[in-house]
Write a protein that holds these residues in place. Structure first.
Motif, short mmCIF file in Angstrom:
data_model
loop_
_atom_site.label_atom_id
_atom_site.label_comp_id
_atom_site.label_asym_id
_atom_site.label_seq_id
_atom_site.Cartn_x
_atom_site.Cartn_y
_atom_site.Cartn_z
N ILE A 79 0.86 -1.18 0.00
CA ILE A 79 0.00 0.00 0.00
C ILE A 79 0.89 1.22 0.00
O ILE A 79 1.79 1.34 0.84
CB ILE A 79 -0.92 0.01 1.23
N GLU A 80 0.64 2.09 -0.93
CA GLU A 80 1.42 3.33 -1.03
C GLU A 80 0.46 4.50 -0.80
O GLU A 80 -0.52 4.67 -1.51
CB GLU A 80 2.05 3.42 -2.41
N LEU A 81 0.75 5.29 0.25
CA LEU A 81 -0.06 6.47 0.58
C LEU A 81 0.67 7.71 0.10
O LEU A 81 1.78 8.02 0.56
CB LEU A 81 -0.32 6.54 2.08
N ASP A 82 0.04 8.44 -0.83
CA ASP A 82 0.68 9.60 -1.42
C ASP A 82 0.30 10.91 -0.75
O ASP A 82 0.93 11.94 -1.00
CB ASP A 82 0.30 9.69 -2.91
N ASP A 83 -0.74 10.91 0.09
CA ASP A 83 -1.21 12.17 0.68
C ASP A 83 -0.56 12.47 2.02
O ASP A 83 -1.09 13.25 2.81
CB ASP A 83 -2.73 12.14 0.84
N VAL A 84 0.57 11.83 2.30
CA VAL A 84 1.34 12.14 3.50
C VAL A 84 2.74 12.54 3.07
O VAL A 84 3.19 12.22 1.97
CB VAL A 84 1.40 10.94 4.47
N ASP A 136 -9.15 5.85 -2.74
CA ASP A 136 -9.73 7.19 -2.79
C ASP A 136 -10.19 7.63 -1.41
O ASP A 136 -10.75 6.83 -0.65
CB ASP A 136 -10.92 7.24 -3.75
N GLY A 137 -9.94 8.91 -1.10
CA GLY A 137 -10.41 9.48 0.14
C GLY A 137 -11.86 9.94 0.01
O GLY A 137 -12.40 10.04 -1.10
N PRO A 138 -12.52 10.23 1.13
CA PRO A 138 -13.94 10.64 1.06
C PRO A 138 -14.16 11.95 0.33
O PRO A 138 -15.17 12.14 -0.32
CB PRO A 138 -14.33 10.74 2.54
N THR A 139 -13.18 12.88 0.43
CA THR A 139 -13.36 14.19 -0.22
C THR A 139 -12.12 14.63 -0.99
O THR A 139 -12.21 15.50 -1.83
CB THR A 139 -13.68 15.26 0.84
N SER A 140 -10.98 14.01 -0.69
CA SER A 140 -9.72 14.52 -1.25
C SER A 140 -9.28 13.80 -2.51
O SER A 140 -8.17 14.03 -2.99
CB SER A 140 -8.62 14.39 -0.19
N GLY A 141 -10.12 12.91 -3.09
CA GLY A 141 -9.70 12.19 -4.27
C GLY A 141 -8.74 11.08 -3.93
O GLY A 141 -8.80 10.46 -2.86
N ALA A 142 -7.82 10.77 -4.87
CA ALA A 142 -6.88 9.66 -4.67
C ALA A 142 -5.95 9.95 -3.51
O ALA A 142 -5.38 11.04 -3.39
CB ALA A 142 -6.09 9.44 -5.95
#
Length: 835
Positions: free
Chosen positions: A279-284, A319-325
């Motif tokens: 799993i790669e998280l790009d929003d951090v 995908d996040g609830p409001t922030s997109g991918a």
């Protein structure tokens, strides 16, 4: 096991099986009996059946490899029962080669042919030894049915053992999984298929016994059975896959983000038979990567530092609830793999569940962070970061409750001397710097287990725990004060901080509040003596020792309703008629009897029980008023108010709520204020009194004339009534000065349109003297002592000389004094007296 070593062992295993199969095939070719022309068709049909049966019923992919499940054993058992073992081996080789020829990998073709040849050799040899020895010239002739059944069972067992052992071994090496796990995978499915093949073979053999030409009927039969079995296996595999997916989704339903990610990367490979998942998280920042295989976490950390991986990958967006991918879920295989439509849908479903779980975990973490911040802020001083008063008291209470033989408990209060000069000279910013540095030093000097707190302003406290002796408490206190001696540099200036500290050991009774009070007494003793520290001693405590003992019993007294109210009537001095009553609180102590407010009120004020005490007195007073009113005596009631109650911003609302609850008009309540009401916090007091007065509550100034600020207080506080202290009433007959004070008070009240009540009227001469000086109302033992509400009602009903509401004979039979009207003007109409 590394890939190179595994591949080497895989090739070695394939080579050994291929060699064994070649040897079996060569020996069979050399020893095969001749075939009559009439049996050639049967051999060809049997070879075709083996080819059909050897095609896979269904392919089950494990990691990058696909394992085929087929019905070869059924066709092979038919061959074992009807033709010699040599031709069984030859037909198996030709049939399996025909079935597998479409595979582009020569190694796989060689392996499948060799494995089935070796397994066919084992099955044919076993059947031969048991007693099945068919003749090519007499196909379908059986000597004994029991031996036929026993031979088929033995042949099926031999074939199954060899086939499973070789198949699981090579597949375990190919997929890098344990041999045991490979064997147990779909074991019930394999056993069921092999059992069904035995039945199929037995039916086919009995059919062929009638005519060898019926062998052709096995081809559509095998195809039909394969199709049915394929659908059943596919349905079951799909159902199990969805069950595993649901179980994985449940495992993701946790509140910790790390647990969500760890569970996902260790369970996902098993769902899709992948070698690895990540799993790669790009929003951090920096991007985070978590990688794992079945039941094992491989890597967790920044994406840039992750080890490189080779192989084929399949991705699904998160995908996040409001922030997109927010990232990606990635499956990794050693070889190229293509997911079927059902697997792709499962992957998207898992990615959606994982996205929701990540969002929930992050929301919970944020909620937990905010809750922790709120809890921290509620327990800590925002300027210094030290514990605040609330946290100190709660920690001290816990320490009191858990006291044992592990040492003594003490409280050190520290107050900075002349700190106000720092704020006035250098400004509050510099003062804040000093407080922060003091806090840092105190915390650094504290021992493990101690709690350093800021109480407010320049006052600090240290809760000292686990003290072996009282002397250690004094030594620790001195060390804490010593750490403040080095100068503090603020804006380039060196400031010397002077402080005074008071140390007190935990008392046997009285609890935390008493410990704080004793430390406070010791601190002011140090200030007065010019010392850095002082230890609390009873001899230097100005508080009444009995009052200290009462402090520890207040909580019980409030809970068990030991406080009650007596009422003393206030009468018209001329007529003797009762005009109102004053509520006087009492404490019915189980050991000391009835205590007056003079004996316990200061203890209540310092204990933190004052709001509950004041509310209880007000409640009982209004209840009594309602009872008297229902009986026909609509008397106002006067209730004494502590100055500390007026500092409580909720006090006015509490009073008005009580009035409304009893349906009592506000003007029937008189709040008596101490004449020595402190001028500090006067703005707060003014607001509280104005709110009450505007609502209609009447105010009285008690003990008027005894303080040094009578006129200044009267000019600020909008009262309706003055109460003359009993000191002047007692001396009214003998002291001209006392009479002058009373006369001037009455004149002042008349000019301000206020009423006057004299306290402590004990005799008829005092009553007459007060009336002649212009005082119209009084209270005292001459009329009645304080009594309970029901007794006062009975007294009112009985009256004097049979007249209800009259407690004394009138001063003049022929007339009476006309009372002054109540004042209706606002506070702004009160003339301001010169200072």
């Amino acid at each position: 096991m590394n890939d190179a070593k595994a591949d080497k062992r895989l090739r070695l295993c394939v080579g050994l099986v291929a060699f064994a199969g070649s040897c079996c095939l060569l020996q069979a070719a050399l020893e095969a009996p001749p075939v009559p022309l009439g049996s050639l068709f049967y051999l060809a049909a049997l070879t075709v059946i083996i080819a059909v049966a050897g095609s896979p019923i269904i392919l089950i992919r494990i990691r990058s490899e696909k394992r085929a499940y087929s019905a070869t054993s059924g066709a092979l058992l038919v061959a074992v029962a009807t033709i010699p073992p040599q031709w069984v081996i030859i037909c198996t080789m030709l049939g399996i080669l025909t079935a597998k020829i479409s595979i582009r990998d020569p190694m796989k073709v060689t392996w499948n042919v060799a494995k089935d040849v070796v397994a066919a050799t084992a099955a044919g040899t076993t059947a031969y030894l048991v007693g099945i020895r068919p003749d090519m010239g007499h196909i379908g002739d059986f000597q004994s049915y029991p031996s036929l059944v026993l031979g088929l069972l033995a042949a099926a067992l031999a074939y199954g053992i060899v086939d499973e052992f070789l198949g699981n071994t090579i597949f375990s090496l190919a997929t890098r999984t344990s041999w045991r796990r490979t064997m147990l995978r779909n074991l019930d499915l394999v056993l069921a298929a092999r059992g069904f093949n035995i039945v199929l073979a037995l039916v086919a053999v009995l059919t062929i016994e009638r005519s060898t030409l019926l062998i052709v009927t096995m081809i559509p039969t095998v195809l039909a059975l394969q199709l049915a079995t394929k659908n059943k296996i596919r349905q079951r595999a799909d159902q199990e896959a969805w069950q595993r997916l649901a179980g994985t989704a449940d495992q993701l339903n946790v509140t910790d983000l790390a647990s969500v990610l760890h569970s996902a990367v260790t369970r996902t490979p098993g769902l899709f038979s992948a070698d690895e998942a990540e799993i790669e998280l790009d929003d951090v920042d920096p991007p985070r990567l978590v990688r794992g295989s079945a039941d094992r976490l491989g890597y967790e950390g920044p994406r840039s530092e992750a080890p490189e991986r080779e192989g084929s990958t399949i991705e699904a967006a998160l995908d996040g609830p409001t922030s997109g991918a927010i990232g990606v879920l990635r499956l990794r295989f050693r070889k190229p793999v293509k997911l079927n439509e059902s697997e792709q849908y499962k992957l998207q479903t898992l990615a959606s569940s994982l996205s929701t779980a990540i969002g929930n975990a992050r929301a919970y973490a944020e909620l937990k962070r905010v809750s922790a911040e709120n809890a921290y802020e509620a327990a800590h001083d925002p300027l210094t970061g030290l514990a605040n008063r609330r946290e100190l008291l709660e920690q001290a209470a816990r320490s009191f409750a858990g006291r044992s033989s592990d040492g003594m408990l003490a409280m050190l209060l520290i107050d900075l001397n002349h700190f106000k000069e720092v704020n006035d000279t250098l400004g509050h910013a510099a003062g804040d710097d000093v407080l922060r540095e003091v806090a840092r030093r105190l915390e650094h000097a504290a021992q493990p287990g101690d709690l350093v707190a800021r109480l407010g302003g320049d006052e600090f406290a240290v809760l000292l725990a686990h003290l072996p002796t009282p002397a250690v408490a004094s030594h620790r206190a001195a060390a804490m004060l010593t750490c403040l001696e080095p100068p503090i540099v603020v804006d380039g200036m060196q400031l010397t901080v002077e402080a005074a500290g008071g140390i007190a050991l935990a008392p046997g009774s009285g609890g935390v509040q008493e410990l704080m009070r004793r430390a406070d007494v010791a601190m002011y003793q140090a200030k007065r003596g010019g010392q850095s520290t002082a230890t609390y001693a009873h001899a230097h405590d100005t508080a009444d020792v009995g009052r200290l003992m009462l402090g520890g019993e207040l909580t019980r007294a409030v809970a068990e309703h030991e406080f009650f109210v007596d009422f003393q009537p206030i009468v018209d001095l001329a007529s003797g008629e009762v005009t109102s009553a004053e509520a006087l609180a009492r404490w019915h102590h189980p050991e000391h009897g009835n205590l007056t407010p003079m004996q316990f009120l200061q203890t209540v004020e310092r204990s933190g029980q004052l709001p509950a005490f004041a509310d209880a007195v007000l409640e009982e007073s209004l209840t009594a008023l309602s009872v008297w009113r229902d009986a026909g005596f609509n008397l106002p009631v006067a209730v004494n108010v502590s100055p500390r109650s007026l500092l409580d911003p909720t006090f006015p609302a509490t009073v008005l709520d009580r009035l409304a609850a009893h349906s009592v008009p506000p003007d029937r309540l008189v709040l008596e204020l101490a004449e020595t009401l402190t001028l500090s916090q006067l703005d707060v007091v003014d607001r509280a009194l104005s709110e009450l007065r505007d609502a209609g509550v009447r105010l009285a100034l008690d003990d008027f004339g005894t303080g040094v600020s009578s006129l200044s207080v009267l000019s600020r506080i909008p009262v309706h009534q003055l109460k003359i202290d009993r000191e002047f009433v007692t001396a009214v007959e003998t002291s001209s000065e006392a009479a002058a004070v009373i006369r001037s008070t009455v004149d002042l009240a008349r000019s301000l349109q206020l009423s006057v009540v004299a306290e402590g009227v004990e005799s008829e001469p005092q009553r007459l003297a007060l009336w002649e000086l212009g005082c119209v109302a009084g209270q005292g033992h001459l009329f009645a002592r304080p009594m309970r509400a029901d007794r006062l009602l009975a007294t009112l009903q009985r009256g004097s000389a049979g007249t209800p509401g009259i407690l004394a004979e009138p001063l003049h039979k022929a007339g009476s004094v006309v009372r002054m009207p109540r004042r209706r003007n606002s506070r702004s109409q009160i003339p301001h007296l010169p200072a």
